[in-house]
Design a protein around this motif. Structure first.
Motif, mmCIF file in Angstrom:
data_model
loop_
_atom_site.group_PDB
_atom_site.id
_atom_site.type_symbol
_atom_site.label_atom_id
_atom_site.label_comp_id
_atom_site.label_asym_id
_atom_site.label_seq_id
_atom_site.Cartn_x
_atom_site.Cartn_y
_atom_site.Cartn_z
ATOM 1 N N GLY B 91 25.429 41.733 41.408
ATOM 2 C CA GLY B 91 25.058 42.954 40.930
ATOM 3 C C GLY B 91 26.326 43.941 41.426
ATOM 4 O O GLY B 91 26.044 45.255 41.159
ATOM 5 N N GLU B 95 31.383 46.107 45.308
ATOM 6 C CA GLU B 95 32.129 47.324 44.889
ATOM 7 C C GLU B 95 31.421 48.628 45.018
ATOM 8 O O GLU B 95 32.027 49.238 45.723
ATOM 9 C CB GLU B 95 32.263 47.289 43.331
ATOM 10 C CG GLU B 95 33.332 46.167 43.083
ATOM 11 C CD GLU B 95 32.908 44.754 42.714
ATOM 12 O OE1 GLU B 95 31.517 44.445 43.075
ATOM 13 O OE2 GLU B 95 33.564 43.871 42.448
ATOM 14 N N LYS B 96 30.040 48.580 44.812
ATOM 15 C CA LYS B 96 29.204 49.674 44.965
ATOM 16 C C LYS B 96 28.998 50.174 46.238
ATOM 17 O O LYS B 96 29.036 51.243 46.612
ATOM 18 C CB LYS B 96 27.949 49.454 44.014
ATOM 19 C CG LYS B 96 28.350 49.418 42.588
ATOM 20 C CD LYS B 96 26.958 48.690 41.816
ATOM 21 C CE LYS B 96 27.402 48.242 40.329
ATOM 22 N NZ LYS B 96 28.276 49.006 39.600
ATOM 23 N N LYS B 101 37.365 46.248 46.247
ATOM 24 C CA LYS B 101 38.012 45.555 45.019
ATOM 25 C C LYS B 101 38.022 44.023 45.204
ATOM 26 O O LYS B 101 38.579 43.473 46.215
ATOM 27 C CB LYS B 101 39.310 46.064 44.602
ATOM 28 C CG LYS B 101 40.019 45.235 43.453
ATOM 29 C CD LYS B 101 40.919 46.163 42.728
ATOM 30 C CE LYS B 101 41.208 45.856 41.386
ATOM 31 N NZ LYS B 101 40.505 46.327 40.136
ATOM 32 N N ALA B 130 45.181 47.867 45.713
ATOM 33 C CA ALA B 130 43.885 47.521 46.473
ATOM 34 C C ALA B 130 44.738 46.563 47.553
ATOM 35 O O ALA B 130 45.112 45.340 46.810
ATOM 36 C CB ALA B 130 42.693 47.451 45.940
ATOM 37 N N SER D 76 26.717 49.955 36.281
ATOM 38 C CA SER D 76 27.732 49.692 35.124
ATOM 39 C C SER D 76 28.794 48.760 35.492
ATOM 40 O O SER D 76 29.292 48.839 36.532
ATOM 41 C CB SER D 76 27.969 50.839 34.587
ATOM 42 O OG SER D 76 27.042 51.638 34.034
ATOM 43 N N ILE D 86 43.607 50.784 35.259
ATOM 44 C CA ILE D 86 42.478 50.933 36.083
ATOM 45 C C ILE D 86 42.230 49.694 37.008
ATOM 46 O O ILE D 86 41.831 49.710 38.061
ATOM 47 C CB ILE D 86 41.167 51.149 35.490
ATOM 48 C CG1 ILE D 86 40.983 50.124 34.218
ATOM 49 C CG2 ILE D 86 41.115 52.629 34.881
ATOM 50 C CD1 ILE D 86 39.441 50.281 33.524
ATOM 51 N N ASN D 87 42.611 48.722 36.282
ATOM 52 C CA ASN D 87 42.358 47.408 37.332
ATOM 53 C C ASN D 87 43.772 46.886 38.288
ATOM 54 O O ASN D 87 43.348 46.394 39.575
ATOM 55 C CB ASN D 87 42.477 46.153 36.123
ATOM 56 C CG ASN D 87 42.109 44.761 37.129
ATOM 57 O OD1 ASN D 87 40.964 45.105 37.784
ATOM 58 N ND2 ASN D 87 42.618 43.747 36.621
ATOM 59 N N GLY D 92 42.481 50.803 43.521
ATOM 60 C CA GLY D 92 40.834 50.270 43.772
ATOM 61 C C GLY D 92 39.897 51.717 43.388
ATOM 62 O O GLY D 92 38.713 51.521 43.683
ATOM 63 N N GLU D 95 36.438 51.412 41.712
ATOM 64 C CA GLU D 95 35.484 50.514 42.627
ATOM 65 C C GLU D 95 35.050 51.698 43.778
ATOM 66 O O GLU D 95 34.007 51.737 44.137
ATOM 67 C CB GLU D 95 36.080 49.276 43.084
ATOM 68 C CG GLU D 95 36.280 48.210 42.317
ATOM 69 C CD GLU D 95 37.642 48.274 41.603
ATOM 70 O OE1 GLU D 95 38.535 49.108 41.721
ATOM 71 O OE2 GLU D 95 37.911 47.218 40.700
ATOM 72 N N GLY D 99 32.198 53.143 42.231
ATOM 73 C CA GLY D 99 31.546 51.950 42.410
ATOM 74 C C GLY D 99 31.266 51.190 41.227
ATOM 75 O O GLY D 99 30.541 50.191 40.966
ATOM 76 N N LEU D 100 32.462 51.184 40.281
ATOM 77 C CA LEU D 100 32.302 50.472 39.146
ATOM 78 C C LEU D 100 33.089 49.037 39.297
ATOM 79 O O LEU D 100 33.859 48.772 40.023
ATOM 80 C CB LEU D 100 33.133 51.246 38.143
ATOM 81 C CG LEU D 100 32.368 52.590 37.519
ATOM 82 C CD1 LEU D 100 33.761 53.123 36.709
ATOM 83 C CD2 LEU D 100 31.384 52.056 36.563
ATOM 84 N N LYS D 101 32.312 47.895 38.601
ATOM 85 C CA LYS D 101 32.834 46.641 38.776
ATOM 86 C C LYS D 101 33.808 46.553 37.351
ATOM 87 O O LYS D 101 33.368 46.969 36.382
ATOM 88 C CB LYS D 101 31.739 45.596 38.561
ATOM 89 C CG LYS D 101 32.234 44.203 38.737
ATOM 90 C CD LYS D 101 31.548 43.323 39.495
ATOM 91 C CE LYS D 101 32.420 41.908 39.448
ATOM 92 N NZ LYS D 101 32.852 41.501 40.998
ATOM 93 N N LEU D 102 34.976 46.231 37.588
ATOM 94 C CA LEU D 102 35.834 45.933 36.595
ATOM 95 C C LEU D 102 35.577 44.379 36.035
ATOM 96 O O LEU D 102 35.993 43.653 36.803
ATOM 97 C CB LEU D 102 37.266 46.284 36.713
ATOM 98 C CG LEU D 102 37.325 47.867 36.977
ATOM 99 C CD1 LEU D 102 38.704 47.793 37.401
ATOM 100 C CD2 LEU D 102 36.597 48.805 36.187
ATOM 101 N N ALA D 130 26.507 42.924 37.414
ATOM 102 C CA ALA D 130 26.781 44.156 37.140
ATOM 103 C C ALA D 130 26.990 44.506 35.501
ATOM 104 O O ALA D 130 27.394 43.718 34.828
ATOM 105 C CB ALA D 130 27.982 44.914 37.752
ATOM 106 N N GLN D 131 26.369 45.310 34.998
ATOM 107 C CA GLN D 131 25.962 45.608 33.565
ATOM 108 C C GLN D 131 27.262 46.087 32.692
ATOM 109 O O GLN D 131 27.554 47.160 32.850
ATOM 110 C CB GLN D 131 24.913 46.542 33.364
ATOM 111 C CG GLN D 131 23.589 46.032 33.760
ATOM 112 C CD GLN D 131 22.881 44.754 33.263
ATOM 113 O OE1 GLN D 131 22.532 44.868 32.074
ATOM 114 N NE2 GLN D 131 22.868 43.402 33.676
#
Lengths: 341, 341, 341, 341
Positions: B91, B95-96, B101, B130, D76, D86-87, D92, D95, D99-102, D130-131
């Motif tokens: 989930g 990262e969160k 990364k 990162a 998200s 961003i990646n 990082g 993230e 806290g975002l997952k890429l 991660a949604q």
């Protein structure tokens, strides 16, 4: 060695252990899609009302951090008492995991009031200030004191008028209900609390708490947040089965009443001892006292307990569901002995 | 309904449940300062070597996120297979919660190699990137495959030469040891792994994993990070007692061998069925297969299991410590029946 | 409309603007590998000593959050005054971006003391408590007051004895130096401060602050943290050139002296007005006062300024490098007029 | 030394510098409540439509992280090309700060398509994943390629049908508009983009980007997130004045057209050189090429530029608003000379 250090030095109540064995029958879908977790919803609705949604988690810090995240945005702040568990005992998890700012307020007795809340309830719309979106209270408090239903109602009304939501840390909520002699909903759902952390571990479980949503409109994404906060049990049936064992009958109440009674017995036994001062009202399962430091040190070699405030010499004695009258009496006798020694 | 959806649909092994009852005796200091957790250190040292330090936690995501944080700085990145549990099934918690990364690499079989690692192992000193500080591998992998000790040794040497550390997600480490017929340390401590997540829940526990530090120089602050990640059990004795029950004797190995044997039996039974293709080597307790979608749908009404890849129609069948030969045979028969239907 | 709301209502000092034009000559390597940023190191070393390392950033919140991260681990807490900018004016960025817990202490004058620090400096080794690793002070403080070098020395010694580091928020450090009539290093490097946030914007720059490392052993990863905190300027030469313009000659001191002198003039002019109470020592470029609310409201229509504390009616008047004697005199006259109106 | 390393090696366009001087007149309210920032809203609305809201920030990473946070919840994930800034180039920060997952996807040309998006656009409702809530594209891309308006329209429709929002990293959006010969809104607002990061620094500003909200329903809390991400300029008028100078007239377009023309000139000059292969379509201000490593090394001593991919030997040459035909011709001549050397 028995003692009065914490209600989580106790073990598992036998009825809870038995429930684990019963639940250990065949396969169940993991991550909460099992029959126990489903039934648990009914059990919680029975206590807290028809809109209730319960999300089992592992521990109290987890329950608080998941619940608070579900009620907030990334720019939110939480108003709480300076003594709140979220402020002083969670290793900074609300800040580190949820990014929440805690706006803490000193209190005389661990309880917020509308006046105390107003010390921090301001600055909405000003982006320089983390936005006060939540009031978090603890019932029974970390100081063993209680809010009356009317006091919580006043806090909820005050918060809601300001578009804030109310979170209740119910790590010892059963002790509060037992002491108030009221149903659980009387000082939560019925007076406007939006989300609570329901505590099971301190009241006889092996491991198990729950994020309990009383007002579904107050939260979003609880299930995602529970997973992201690493609080999603794979074999959740065993957490749910414990909570059912506690809550379906009156085990929660028997355990809490007993712990409260032991605290009262302890207070009664200790109060007459010259040189010992009980410092807080004994309203749940905690007794706070000041006694000479050297006495505390000697006593601690016989019964384990913690300092509450090293500056003032205040100590805390907690009673659990399995504290016996014999434990209390032995401790009180030892205290009297060390005081006179 | 029994099935092959996940090894965490299984319950608690009876010997583990019995150990919980034994541990439920009197008071123990909470938060890990108890005799069970102390003894657990010895048990882990017996398996992984004298420098080993074990930190019990609640679940696998927790073990991974605590372990990875202890090995990294705020600007670190983690190289892992694209299929790694940390990358696809947590989930976004790495990262969160940890701000890490993940630099993921597609693999044919869930296994990293030094060449695959080098696709992401670059850019040290460049603050725009990162910083790759960790290589994380899974044993057995999410695809049911295994690294040989030599393969892990090569990865560790490669990583260490580049000042990176190696983390091993051992959610199913017992299945790996059983399949390799090697002691646990042979493919961890002895070949250079720095920290591992030890999995207990899938192998017969109710709840319990551990961050296992093999190289103490690789970590800092594990105890603070465990608390901050909300993975510190108050009644930790009950997590430790489960892990002891699993690891002190050979229960870990018996359970894993059985699950692996059931997967082999399943693969053998299914392989001859026309129209079904086993897609991965069956090296641990998982079988991956492609079969017609409509057959999968009908079969799923009789035995629960998950799609692995909805695009390709690949499904996953997991065996657990409690999967019976009868379960396997009934499933294989049902599959054959549905295929011919 | 001119006013006394904030020293950042002022513009760019002409000498700084001229320096931007000079720096706008041809190509320079981006992200700090340019000749201006290189030269800036010398300039900072001249003021703060030979071990100094300066990292230009965009703003004060950025400087604080980058500096504090570089000094801390994920489980750290920061002791600060309740009035500290990091605590009340940064939108929760220290918590949200850095995961830091702030352990704030109420103070009478915005200044910490060793006694006040000790209210929060405890609990090392206890994982339930975010670990106090940093003492952060502000010079000049958010209340316009000053620490003497001896006071800072005492704080640094106290912190260092407890393995804590000292951070100084120097958003208005030039005003402090001007008022103390001391070199910048006299109350920073020379008395034990480890890292400071150097403020340029309020003292005449367009945009530009710096994380200034006085004790390189106190930090790790500043450059990675600056990038990760989104404080790395691509065309950094223009930030560095501004800081050089400020610091290479005596512009920093001239601007600060002037602003301080204007605050003194304002205080002198206002102090005799009946009904107005100056509430804080005027030691830098701020004047705090209490006056009747309706007078404040009328006055605010003529000169912009902010409430400091809506509960007490205290207001804040800030002077800037470009505040003129005429501004002050007009304001004082208006105040007298409104008071008597 | 001039070169082709990056468009941010260039300085400030003279018209922008002049605008800073004009804006440096008297006092302005800080933090964006100034006349320049107010006027900037009109300017942005003129380009992007009546619902547009623009939030000036310091840099591109800041714009991306603030914008993405405003569009997402804590659980998200963001689908992007593997080559997205961003990646790969933000240390990082998405993230670590958000806290975002890429969820990154390899692409042949830096461009997402609906098929590529679908590699990651799945798993809604499953808390283990991660949604996917956002698709983020870059225009012009990090590889110097362009999306047509129809391609972006298709992506937006695809995303919106799946309840995802679309973010556009417009660090070089002016180069895209110039190359497409279309108004800025033709490939943003008009085709469904929800939020964009508008790039100014690479196109002639000293420092200044903006989070530009095209669909106000797509965001919440931008102003709080900007502050919390440390991207709120105190003297914001000077960021806004630069953006006005760029966007009110046609400076943005002149600068971008010139940079694009220089890239085309460079490609034309280099393409005939034997042994040099241009590897990407030259659609904006970037030229990518493969040439012998030793030639690249010698050439780099004369003109600065970066490797793009050390594995393949691909290099990147960027043109800026201030690149001259003479720069290009000298570089092409040097390249030819080194190739034949």
């Amino acid at each position: 060695m028995r003692g009065f250090a914490s209600d989580n030095y106790a073990g598992i109540h036998p009825e809870v252990l038995a429930a684990l064995a019963v639940a250990n029958d065949g396969h169940q879908v993991s991550y909460g899609d099992d029959v126990y977790t489903e039934h648990l919803q009914e059990v919680f609705r029975g206590h807290f009302g028809e809109r209730t949604e319960a999300y089992p988690v592992f521990n109290g810090t987890g329950a608080n951090v998941v619940g608070l995240q579900a009620m907030t945005r990334r720019w939110s702040a939480v108003i709480c008492a300076a003594t709140a568990h979220i402020n002083v005992d969670e290793g900074g998890a609300p800040e580190k995991v949820a990014g929440l700012k805690l706006l803490s307020v000193p209190t005389p007795d661990g309880k917020l009031t509308t006046d105390l809340i107003d010390q921090q309830a301001w600055g909405w719309g000003d982006e320089h200030r983390a936005q006060p979106h939540i009031v978090s209270i603890t019932q029974s408090t970390e100081l063993g004191t209680l809010y009356t239903p009317a006091e919580i109602a006043a806090i909820c009304a005050h918060a809601h008028e300001r578009d804030m939501l109310v979170h209740l840390d119910g790590s010892r909520i059963a002790n509060a209900a037992a002491s108030l002699d009221l149903p659980l909903r009387a000082f939560t759902t019925d007076v406007g609390v939006d989300v609570l952390s329901f505590g099971g571990t301190k009241n006889g479980l092996m491991v198990g708490e729950a994020v309990v949503v009383l007002n579904p409109g107050a939260v979003t994404g609880v299930k995602y947040l529970r997973k992201g906060a690493m609080q999603l049990a794979s074999k959740m049936r065993f957490v749910s089965a414990q909570l059912i064992a506690l809550l379906e009958g009156d085990l929660w109440l028997r355990n809490a009443r007993h712990a409260n009674a032991m605290a009262a017995r302890l207070a009664d036994a200790v109060r007459p001892v010259p040189g010992v001062t009980i410092t807080r009202p004994v309203q749940a399962n905690a007794v706070f006292a000041i006694l000479p430091a050297e006495v505390a040190d000697r006593l601690r070699k016989r019964f384990r307990f913690y300092d509450w405030d090293a500056h003032t010499g205040e100590v805390r004695w907690m009673c659990a569901f399995d504290t016996t009258p014999g434990d209390v009496d032995a401790f009180a006798a030892a205290l009297a002995e060390e005081m006179s020694g």
